[in-house]
Design a protein around this motif. Structure first.
Motif, mmCIF file in Angstrom:
data_model
loop_
_atom_site.group_PDB
_atom_site.id
_atom_site.type_symbol
_atom_site.label_atom_id
_atom_site.label_comp_id
_atom_site.label_asym_id
_atom_site.label_seq_id
_atom_site.Cartn_x
_atom_site.Cartn_y
_atom_site.Cartn_z
ATOM 1 N N GLU A 182 -1.660 -2.355 8.013
ATOM 2 C CA GLU A 182 -0.829 -3.518 8.477
ATOM 3 C C GLU A 182 -1.136 -4.054 7.084
ATOM 4 O O GLU A 182 0.043 -4.983 6.081
ATOM 5 C CB GLU A 182 -0.890 -3.876 9.851
ATOM 6 C CG GLU A 182 -0.645 -3.621 11.156
ATOM 7 C CD GLU A 182 -1.004 -4.392 12.232
ATOM 8 O OE1 GLU A 182 -1.006 -5.787 11.940
ATOM 9 O OE2 GLU A 182 -0.761 -4.200 12.925
ATOM 10 N N GLU A 183 -2.134 -4.199 6.519
ATOM 11 C CA GLU A 183 -2.892 -5.106 5.598
ATOM 12 C C GLU A 183 -2.328 -4.443 4.388
ATOM 13 O O GLU A 183 -2.074 -5.442 3.457
ATOM 14 C CB GLU A 183 -4.314 -4.616 5.567
ATOM 15 C CG GLU A 183 -4.632 -5.654 6.444
ATOM 16 C CD GLU A 183 -6.408 -5.705 6.510
ATOM 17 O OE1 GLU A 183 -6.342 -5.045 6.086
ATOM 18 O OE2 GLU A 183 -7.018 -7.048 7.107
ATOM 19 N N GLY A 197 0.553 -2.994 4.112
ATOM 20 C CA GLY A 197 2.229 -2.982 4.007
ATOM 21 C C GLY A 197 2.280 -4.678 3.600
ATOM 22 O O GLY A 197 3.244 -5.139 3.191
ATOM 23 N N MET A 198 1.413 -5.861 3.812
ATOM 24 C CA MET A 198 1.525 -6.800 3.346
ATOM 25 C C MET A 198 1.031 -7.248 2.085
ATOM 26 O O MET A 198 1.652 -7.921 1.466
ATOM 27 C CB MET A 198 0.020 -7.792 4.805
ATOM 28 C CG MET A 198 0.900 -8.313 5.902
ATOM 29 S SD MET A 198 -0.350 -8.339 6.963
ATOM 30 C CE MET A 198 -0.517 -9.996 6.348
ATOM 31 N N ILE A 199 0.277 -6.289 1.481
ATOM 32 C CA ILE A 199 -0.218 -6.130 0.267
ATOM 33 C C ILE A 199 1.342 -5.552 -0.348
ATOM 34 O O ILE A 199 1.427 -5.928 -1.785
ATOM 35 C CB ILE A 199 -0.969 -5.232 0.082
ATOM 36 C CG1 ILE A 199 -2.096 -5.978 0.820
ATOM 37 C CG2 ILE A 199 -0.993 -5.351 -1.516
ATOM 38 C CD1 ILE A 199 -3.680 -5.068 0.225
ATOM 39 N N ASP A 200 2.114 -4.705 0.254
ATOM 40 C CA ASP A 200 3.538 -4.563 -1.030
ATOM 41 C C ASP A 200 4.367 -5.297 -0.562
ATOM 42 O O ASP A 200 5.268 -4.744 -0.688
ATOM 43 C CB ASP A 200 3.692 -3.156 -0.288
ATOM 44 C CG ASP A 200 2.798 -1.584 0.083
ATOM 45 O OD1 ASP A 200 1.994 -2.026 -1.579
ATOM 46 O OD2 ASP A 200 2.716 -0.863 0.128
ATOM 47 N N GLY A 201 4.034 -7.040 0.300
ATOM 48 C CA GLY A 201 4.852 -7.351 0.202
ATOM 49 C C GLY A 201 5.910 -7.999 1.341
ATOM 50 O O GLY A 201 6.237 -8.702 1.475
ATOM 51 N N LEU A 202 5.416 -6.773 2.796
ATOM 52 C CA LEU A 202 6.140 -7.434 4.098
ATOM 53 C C LEU A 202 4.860 -8.515 4.493
ATOM 54 O O LEU A 202 4.482 -8.851 4.038
ATOM 55 C CB LEU A 202 5.219 -5.972 4.984
ATOM 56 C CG LEU A 202 6.283 -4.630 4.206
ATOM 57 C CD1 LEU A 202 6.285 -3.834 5.354
ATOM 58 C CD2 LEU A 202 8.162 -4.815 5.078
ATOM 59 N N SER A 203 5.713 -9.153 5.522
ATOM 60 C CA SER A 203 5.453 -9.927 6.550
ATOM 61 C C SER A 203 4.523 -9.264 7.003
ATOM 62 O O SER A 203 4.532 -8.326 7.742
ATOM 63 C CB SER A 203 6.478 -11.166 7.064
ATOM 64 O OG SER A 203 7.051 -10.200 7.909
ATOM 65 N N ARG A 204 3.451 -10.332 7.897
ATOM 66 C CA ARG A 204 2.946 -9.953 9.061
ATOM 67 C C ARG A 204 4.230 -9.366 10.007
ATOM 68 O O ARG A 204 3.501 -7.489 10.522
ATOM 69 C CB ARG A 204 1.633 -11.233 9.376
ATOM 70 C CG ARG A 204 0.779 -10.341 11.012
ATOM 71 C CD ARG A 204 -0.155 -11.485 11.560
ATOM 72 N NE ARG A 204 -0.256 -11.973 10.129
ATOM 73 C CZ ARG A 204 -1.818 -11.308 9.895
ATOM 74 N NH1 ARG A 204 -2.171 -10.007 10.828
ATOM 75 N NH2 ARG A 204 -2.463 -10.986 9.227
ATOM 76 N N THR A 205 5.078 -9.586 10.470
ATOM 77 C CA THR A 205 5.623 -8.885 11.941
ATOM 78 C C THR A 205 5.905 -8.068 10.819
ATOM 79 O O THR A 205 6.345 -6.869 11.742
ATOM 80 C CB THR A 205 6.618 -10.004 12.101
ATOM 81 O OG1 THR A 205 6.556 -11.141 12.401
ATOM 82 C CG2 THR A 205 7.592 -9.886 13.095
ATOM 83 N N ALA A 224 5.582 -5.593 8.501
ATOM 84 C CA ALA A 224 4.483 -4.992 8.748
ATOM 85 C C ALA A 224 4.027 -3.742 10.239
ATOM 86 O O ALA A 224 3.616 -2.924 10.029
ATOM 87 C CB ALA A 224 3.378 -5.822 7.994
#
Length: 295
Positions: A187-188, A190-198, A200
Motif C-alpha cells: 500500500e505504501e 502505491g501511495m508513493i506512486d500517487g494513489l490515495s490510501r483508499t 491503494a
C-alpha cells in the motif's frame, strides 16, 4: 563397461524401484480414500431411485432393482407436509445474507485488528477466541428469549442474525490471517506512486484478499446451509422451515419412515452446494494457498 560403473548404477536402480513402489502405494491409498468418500454419496443417490419397500428389506442392493422417480415426486409435490420450494427459498436467502453480512463485518474487524494499533486490540482478539469456544447449544434458551422479545421468531431476519453471530468469530479470526499476510509496504508503494490510501487499498490490497474472502465465505456457507438445531428452535412454522428442518418432517415416530424420500430430499439439498463449489472452487484453492503463505 567397468565394474565401478555397474556398481554406481545399482543404487540408482534401487532408488527408481523404490519410487515406483511408493508411487503405486500412494495411488492405491488415494483410490481407497476416494472410494470411502464417494461411496456415501453414491449410496444416497442410488437409494433415492428405489422404492421404500426395497430399502427397508434385508437384502442389500447396490443398484436399484426397480428404478423410480416417485420419491422425487413425493418430495417436490407432496401436500401432507411442508413444501420443498419454500424451504429451499428460505435456506438460500438465509445463507446468502449470512455469508454477505458476516464477510462485511469480519473484513472490517480484521482490518482494524491488523492494520491499526489500539489499547484493547489484544483483548478483542482474545475475546474472539473465547466466544468461538462457547457451543451454540448452550445459548439456545437465551437466544430464543431474545428473539421472542424482539418479535423475530419465524423470520428470515431473526435466523440470519443468529447465524451471523455464530459464524462471525471464526470468520474474523480466519480473515485476520489473510489480511496479516498482505504486507503494508504494498500500500505504501502505491501511495508513493500517487494513489490515495483508499485507492491503494482497493487497487492493491483488496484484490490480494479476494481469494481469502472466498475461502472464508465457504465456512459461513456450510454453517448456514447445514445448520439444524438453531433453525429448528427459531423457525417453527412449516412455511418458514429451512431445508435441514424440512428434511426432518419425513421421519415419523409411529410407522415406517420413508427413507427413500429422505434420500431424494438429501440429493436435492446437495445440488445447490455442488453448484456453489463448482463456481468458487478456483478462488477457494487460491485462498487456501495464499492463507498458508505469509509474506
Amino acid at each position: 563397461m567397468t565394474t565401478a560403473t555397474v556398481r554406481a548404477r545399482i543404487p540408482h536402480r534401487k532408488r527408481s524401484v523404490r519410487r515406483r513402489v511408493s508411487s503405486i502405494v500412494l495411488s492405491v491409498i488415494a483410490v481407497i480414500v476416494f472410494v470411502c468418500a464417494a461411496f456415501p454419496v453414491y449410496w444416497m443417490l442410488q437409494t433415492s431411485f428405489q422404492p421404500n419397500n426395497e430399502i427397508i428389506g434385508s437384502q442389500v442392493n447396490f443398484w436399484p432393482k426397480t428404478f423410480t422417480f416417485r420419491n422425487y415426486e413425493t418430495v417436490l409435490f407432496a401436500t401432507d407436509r411442508a413444501q420443498f420450494l419454500p424451504a429451499l427459498g428460505n435456506s438460500v436467502i438465509v445463507t446468502v445474507l449470512t455469508v454477505v453480512i458476516a464477510l462485511i463485518f469480519a473484513f472490517l474487524a480484521s482490518l482494524a485488528v491488523t492494520r491499526f494499533r489500539f489499547r484493547s486490540r489484544k483483548s478483542f482478539i482474545l475475546t474472539i477466541l473465547i466466544v468461538q469456544m462457547i457451543p451454540g447449544e448452550a445459548m439456545i434458551v437465551s437466544t430464543y428469549r431474545v428473539l421472542d422479545d424482539w418479535a423475530l421468531l419465524n423470520t428470515i431476519a431473526g435466523l440470519t442474525l443468529v447465524y451471523v453471530a455464530t459464524v462471525l468469530p471464526f470468520t474474523i479470526w480466519t480473515l485476520r490471517g489473510f489480511v496479516n499476510g498482505v504486507p503494508v509496504d504494498l500500500e505504501e508503494a502505491g501511495m508513493i506512486d500517487g494513489l490515495s490510501r483508499t485507492g491503494a487499498f482497493w487497487k492493491i490490497t483488496f484484490p490480494l484478499l479476494a481469494p481469502g474472502l472466498v475461502a472464508t465465505g465457504v465456512f459461513g456457507f456450510i454453517q448456514a446451509w447445514n445448520e439444524f438445531l438453531l433453525a429448528l428452535v427459531v423457525m417453527s412454522r412449516p412455511e418458514m422451515m429451512t431445508l435441514p428442518v424440512w428434511l426432518r418432517t419425513f421421519q415419523v415416530a409411529h410407522g415406517t419412515t420413508n427413507w427413500a424420500a429422505i434420500m431424494a430430499g438429501s440429493t436435492l439439498m446437495s445440488i445447490p452446494v455442488i453448484i456453489f463449489f463448482l463456481v468458487i472452487q478456483g478462488r477457494m484453492t487460491q485462498g487456501l494457498v495464499s492463507g498458508a503463505v505469509k509474506g
